[in-house]
Design a protein around this motif. Structure first.
Motif, PDB file in Angstrom:
ATOM      1  N   GLY A 149       7.003  10.360  13.962  1.00  0.00           N
ATOM      2  CA  GLY A 149       7.754   9.254  13.342  1.00  0.00           C
ATOM      3  C   GLY A 149       6.859   8.053  13.146  1.00  0.00           C
ATOM      4  N   ALA A 150       6.105   7.711  14.203  1.00  0.00           N
ATOM      5  CA  ALA A 150       5.167   6.587  14.131  1.00  0.00           C
ATOM      6  C   ALA A 150       4.121   6.832  13.048  1.00  0.00           C
ATOM      7  CB  ALA A 150       4.494   6.396  15.479  1.00  0.00           C
ATOM      8  N   ALA A 151       3.586   8.061  13.012  1.00  0.00           N
ATOM      9  CA  ALA A 151       2.549   8.389  12.037  1.00  0.00           C
ATOM     10  C   ALA A 151       3.084   8.246  10.611  1.00  0.00           C
ATOM     11  CB  ALA A 151       2.043   9.811  12.279  1.00  0.00           C
ATOM     12  N   SER A 152       4.338   8.671  10.393  1.00  0.00           N
ATOM     13  CA  SER A 152       4.882   8.592   9.038  1.00  0.00           C
ATOM     14  C   SER A 152       5.155   7.140   8.642  1.00  0.00           C
ATOM     15  CB  SER A 152       6.154   9.436   8.913  1.00  0.00           C
ATOM     16  OG  SER A 152       7.216   8.847   9.625  1.00  0.00           O
ATOM     17  N   VAL A 153       5.548   6.327   9.597  1.00  0.00           N
ATOM     18  CA  VAL A 153       5.770   4.909   9.302  1.00  0.00           C
ATOM     19  C   VAL A 153       4.427   4.226   8.991  1.00  0.00           C
ATOM     20  CG1 VAL A 153       6.442   2.715  10.368  1.00  0.00           C
ATOM     21  CG2 VAL A 153       7.951   4.706  10.554  1.00  0.00           C
ATOM     22  N   LEU A 154       3.404   4.597   9.752  1.00  0.00           N
ATOM     23  CA  LEU A 154       2.056   4.082   9.506  1.00  0.00           C
ATOM     24  C   LEU A 154       1.579   4.483   8.103  1.00  0.00           C
ATOM     25  CD1 LEU A 154       0.157   2.574  11.474  1.00  0.00           C
ATOM     26  CD2 LEU A 154      -0.950   4.755  11.956  1.00  0.00           C
ATOM     27  N   GLY A 155       1.768   5.757   7.784  1.00  0.00           N
ATOM     28  CA  GLY A 155       1.365   6.264   6.472  1.00  0.00           C
ATOM     29  C   GLY A 155       2.105   5.574   5.345  1.00  0.00           C
ATOM     30  N   THR A 156       3.394   5.341   5.565  1.00  0.00           N
ATOM     31  CA  THR A 156       4.197   4.664   4.538  1.00  0.00           C
ATOM     32  C   THR A 156       3.701   3.234   4.330  1.00  0.00           C
ATOM     33  OG1 THR A 156       6.095   6.008   5.173  1.00  0.00           O
ATOM     34  CG2 THR A 156       6.552   4.039   3.875  1.00  0.00           C
ATOM     35  N   MET A 157       3.382   2.545   5.423  1.00  0.00           N
ATOM     36  CA  MET A 157       2.886   1.168   5.308  1.00  0.00           C
ATOM     37  C   MET A 157       1.549   1.145   4.567  1.00  0.00           C
ATOM     38  SD  MET A 157       5.308  -0.602   6.466  1.00  0.00           S
ATOM     39  CE  MET A 157       4.774  -2.296   6.646  1.00  0.00           C
ATOM     40  N   HIS A 158       0.739   2.169   4.806  1.00  0.00           N
ATOM     41  CA  HIS A 158      -0.543   2.264   4.105  1.00  0.00           C
ATOM     42  C   HIS A 158      -0.315   2.410   2.599  1.00  0.00           C
ATOM     43  CE1 HIS A 158      -4.750   3.203   3.454  1.00  0.00           C
ATOM     44  NE2 HIS A 158      -4.377   4.277   2.778  1.00  0.00           N
ATOM     45  N   ALA A 159       0.615   3.296   2.243  1.00  0.00           N
ATOM     46  CA  ALA A 159       0.927   3.509   0.823  1.00  0.00           C
ATOM     47  C   ALA A 159       1.480   2.222   0.193  1.00  0.00           C
ATOM     48  CB  ALA A 159       1.927   4.654   0.680  1.00  0.00           C
ATOM     49  N   ILE A 160       2.318   1.525   0.945  1.00  0.00           N
ATOM     50  CA  ILE A 160       2.890   0.272   0.465  1.00  0.00           C
ATOM     51  C   ILE A 160       1.767  -0.761   0.247  1.00  0.00           C
ATOM     52  CG2 ILE A 160       4.332  -1.706   1.151  1.00  0.00           C
ATOM     53  CD1 ILE A 160       6.190   0.357   2.546  1.00  0.00           C
ATOM     54  N   ALA A 161       0.845  -0.804   1.201  1.00  0.00           N
ATOM     55  CA  ALA A 161      -0.266  -1.757   1.081  1.00  0.00           C
ATOM     56  C   ALA A 161      -1.104  -1.458  -0.160  1.00  0.00           C
ATOM     57  CB  ALA A 161      -1.123  -1.706   2.338  1.00  0.00           C
ATOM     58  N   MET A 162      -1.205  -0.183  -0.527  1.00  0.00           N
ATOM     59  CA  MET A 162      -1.968   0.182  -1.733  1.00  0.00           C
ATOM     60  C   MET A 162      -1.227  -0.209  -3.000  1.00  0.00           C
ATOM     61  SD  MET A 162      -3.552   3.950  -0.908  1.00  0.00           S
ATOM     62  CE  MET A 162      -4.309   4.190  -2.533  1.00  0.00           C
ATOM     63  N   LEU A 163       0.094  -0.052  -2.984  1.00  0.00           N
ATOM     64  CA  LEU A 163       0.882  -0.263  -4.211  1.00  0.00           C
ATOM     65  C   LEU A 163       1.321  -1.715  -4.396  1.00  0.00           C
ATOM     66  CD1 LEU A 163       3.060   2.972  -4.114  1.00  0.00           C
ATOM     67  CD2 LEU A 163       1.309   2.427  -5.807  1.00  0.00           C
ATOM     68  N   GLN A 164       1.354  -2.470  -3.296  1.00  0.00           N
ATOM     69  CA  GLN A 164       1.719  -3.890  -3.330  1.00  0.00           C
ATOM     70  C   GLN A 164       3.043  -4.177  -4.055  1.00  0.00           C
ATOM     71  OE1 GLN A 164      -0.542  -6.799  -2.209  1.00  0.00           O
ATOM     72  NE2 GLN A 164      -1.094  -5.120  -0.861  1.00  0.00           N
ATOM     73  N   PRO A 165       4.129  -3.489  -3.703  1.00  0.00           N
ATOM     74  CA  PRO A 165       5.419  -3.756  -4.348  1.00  0.00           C
ATOM     75  C   PRO A 165       5.994  -5.105  -3.902  1.00  0.00           C
ATOM     76  CG  PRO A 165       5.711  -2.239  -2.516  1.00  0.00           C
ATOM     77  CD  PRO A 165       4.229  -2.452  -2.645  1.00  0.00           C
ATOM     78  N   HIS A 166       6.950  -5.640  -4.705  1.00  0.00           N
ATOM     79  CA  HIS A 166       7.543  -6.938  -4.392  1.00  0.00           C
ATOM     80  C   HIS A 166       8.717  -6.782  -3.450  1.00  0.00           C
ATOM     81  CE1 HIS A 166       4.831  -8.780  -7.116  1.00  0.00           C
ATOM     82  NE2 HIS A 166       5.260  -8.049  -8.137  1.00  0.00           N
ATOM     83  N   ILE A 167       8.411  -6.636  -2.193  1.00  0.00           N
ATOM     84  CA  ILE A 167       9.454  -6.453  -1.178  1.00  0.00           C
ATOM     85  C   ILE A 167       8.838  -6.763   0.188  1.00  0.00           C
ATOM     86  CG2 ILE A 167       8.914  -3.979  -0.884  1.00  0.00           C
ATOM     87  CD1 ILE A 167      11.963  -3.532  -0.476  1.00  0.00           C
ATOM     88  N   ASN A 168       9.670  -7.191   1.126  1.00  0.00           N
ATOM     89  CA  ASN A 168       9.196  -7.382   2.501  1.00  0.00           C
ATOM     90  C   ASN A 168       9.557  -6.154   3.331  1.00  0.00           C
ATOM     91  OD1 ASN A 168       8.278  -9.962   1.902  1.00  0.00           O
ATOM     92  ND2 ASN A 168      10.262 -10.891   2.371  1.00  0.00           N
ATOM     93  N   VAL A 169       8.584  -5.643   4.052  1.00  0.00           N
ATOM     94  CA  VAL A 169       8.810  -4.473   4.903  1.00  0.00           C
ATOM     95  C   VAL A 169       8.168  -4.733   6.262  1.00  0.00           C
ATOM     96  CG1 VAL A 169       8.557  -1.962   5.121  1.00  0.00           C
ATOM     97  CG2 VAL A 169       8.596  -2.990   2.846  1.00  0.00           C
TER      98      VAL A 169
END
Ligand code: BES
Ligand code: MN
Ligand code: ZN
Length: 510
Positions: free
Chosen positions: A290-310
């Motif tokens: 679970g932790a690994a998938s959340v980490l991976g998701t945050m990495h993907a978000i950091a790459m895409l830079q969407p307009h949202i707070n997470v």
């Protein structure tokens, strides 16, 4: 791996100097081929089609997604090997299936560059991202703890497809998704002595180099001050100090309610004093999936830079038996103030998550999704196909279900009737941490619900989907696709015109 989108025609693909050319071949093509050879898509590729026709006619390319025809030094293409692989109806799901087979066969040292041709009539736009996932998945190689690592040789893949804004977006998402999933796989696959809570926190800190990302790591002292008595009880049997990891991605308007993702980060689950049997216990290194998938998701978000707070919250520790370990019957006080009788020390995931959920309340989130390899019962219920989804919030549940469908990372909604909480009653505390064998995945979710308060909350039990056992043992990188899709969908909703957004309540609970 480097992915590039190029709007090549079939004719151009046949002249590409590359180690492998992979043609995604939709089902309806073989039958219509003779009539369509002169169609616009075929122009300039007559040589290849003429070479193919007799093979197709004689049935060399069997029916069924993933069936393939492989040719070395085909005179009609410049690539050293040609793979024609069936992709059924050309949907994202079928393309993914077909290409996993094709690229599993291309795991050879001399295949360094490949062109995947997705331009044949009938192949859908969604195939672009699906193809990238398939290529990455089929060629993934864990290397960290091998003395003679054989890293993947394929490093450059050209996705050949008619370009459009949508396809470019899908490819950008595919790139981020692949990176995020590979980060998740890396950390989930690492043995527990190479993935301690401290090391996991250091990996999280690295995300801080991306714009708009801030990482805070709390240790035992700070967690003690917060009063996370349930989390601390699990950690107290280990010599490895616990970590509470907070990753903030600030892509939205300042003050806008964030999406909060919570990941179970048990870096090894022995069961504690309620110790697990020896067989397959090694697989409990995946208990931080679970932790690994959340980490991976945050990495993907950091790459895409969407307009949202997470915000990502990761409580991480080991669950060990020891002289100081928590004992069955011990009563602890959670951060929420509720007391818990720890009847089974192997039901530790809920104990670390409940304090993280209480912490989440201070962030005033728009929604909270926790992700955990929580129960063996969920594996029994749903196997390895769908993740268990639990939420009292119909709107949130339906958003997560559709994010799963959209990203081909499926989940299935499970019930949360209050009757399931009966067994959690305790004579010595506000609740026990287990409720008997029946409906174990649901009773675990009912326990968590007691800490979700008024949050718009959902729980994903990924015990069956986070890793594979047997010969192909390893992390799947799930549910990074689902989580990323959910966050991107939320970002798109928040960007919608104010007239639409205004009457959308921020917090909801059914
Ligand atoms: N990490 C396990 C859940 C698990 C077990 C995931 C097997 C994948 C495969 C969790 O901490 C656990 O041990 N759960 C117990 C709960 C029980 C004691 C109520 C379980 O499922 O047996
Ligand atoms: Mn356990
Ligand atoms: Zn566990």
């Amino acid at each position: 791996m480097d992915f590039e989108l190029k709007p090549l025609s079939l004719a151009q693909a046949t002249t590409a100097q590359t180690d492998a050319l992979v043609l995604a071949w939709p089902d309806h093509l073989p039958d219509t081929l003779p009539d369509n050879v002169s169609g616009p898509w075929a122009q300039g590729a007559e040589g290849l089609l003429a070479w193919l026709q007799p093979l197709l006619k004689s049935g060399e390319l069997e029916a069924g997604v993933g069936k393939q025809l492989v040719a070395l030094a085909c005179p009609a293409v410049a690539a050293r090997r040609l793979v024609v692989v069936r992709v059924g109806d050309g949907s994202a799901a079928a393309v993914r299936k077909g290409l996993v087979v094709a690229f599993s066969g291309l795991k050879q040292p001399h295949v360094k560059k490949a062109v995947v041709y997705l331009g044949l009539p009938g192949v859908t736009e969604g195939a672009a991202r699906a193809a990238m996932l398939a290529v990455a998945d089929a060629t993934y190689q864990f290397t960290t703890t091998l003395s003679k690592p054989k890293p993947r040789s394929l490093h450059k893949v050209i996705v050949a497809m008619p370009g459009s804004e949508r396809v470019e977006q899908l490819v950008a998402e595919g790139r981020a998704l692949v990176s995020g999933m590979e980060l998740a796989k890396e950390w989930a696959n690492r043995p527990a002595n190479h993935a301690t809570p401290t090391l996991l926190a250091e990996a999280a800190e690295k995300l801080g180099k991306h714009p708009r990302v801030k990482v805070d790591v709390l240790g035992p002292k700070e967690v003690g001050k917060l009063g996370m008595g349930a989390f601390m009880a699990v950690a107290q049997g280990s010599v490895e100090p616990l970590r509470f990891i907070v990753i903030r991605y600030n892509g939205g308007v300042k003050g806008q309610a964030p999406v909060v993702l919570v990941g179970k980060g048990i870096t090894f689950d022995t069961g504690g004093i309620s110790i697990k049997p020896a067989a397959e216990m090694d697989e409990m290194k995946f208990d931080m999936g679970g932790a690994a998938s959340v980490l991976g998701t945050m990495h993907a978000i950091a790459m895409l830079q969407p307009h949202i707070n997470v915000v990502a919250l990761i409580p991480s520790c080991e669950n060990m038996p020891d002289g100081r370990a928590v004992k069955p019957g011990d009563v602890v006080t959670s951060m929420s103030g509720q007391t818990i009788e720890i009847l089974n020390t192997d039901a530790e995931g809920r104990l670390i998550l409940c304090d993280a959920l209480t912490y989440a309340e201070r962030l005033n989130p728009s929604s909270v999704v926790d992700v955990a390899t929580l129960t063996g019962a969920c594996v029994v219920a749903l196997g390895s196909v769908r993740t268990g989804l639990f939420s009292p919030d119909d709107a949130l549940a339906s958003k997560l279900s559709s994010a799963g469908e959209q990203s081909q990372d499926l989940c299935w909604r499970m019930p949360l009737d209050d009757e399931y909480a009966e067994g959690l009653k305790s004579n010595f505390a506000d609740m026990g941490n287990v409720a008997g064998r029946m409906g174990g995945a649901v009773t675990a979710a009912k326990f968590l619900q007691k800490f979700a308060g008024n949050l718009s909350w959902a729980h994903l039990d990924i015990a069956g989907t986070a890793w594979k056992s047997g010969a192909a043992k390893g992390s799947t990188g799930r549910p990074v696709p689902l989580l990323l899709q959910y966050v991107l969908n939320e970002a798109a909703l928040q960007a919608a015109p104010a007239s639409v957004a205004v009457d959308k309540p921020k917090r909801r609970r059914s």
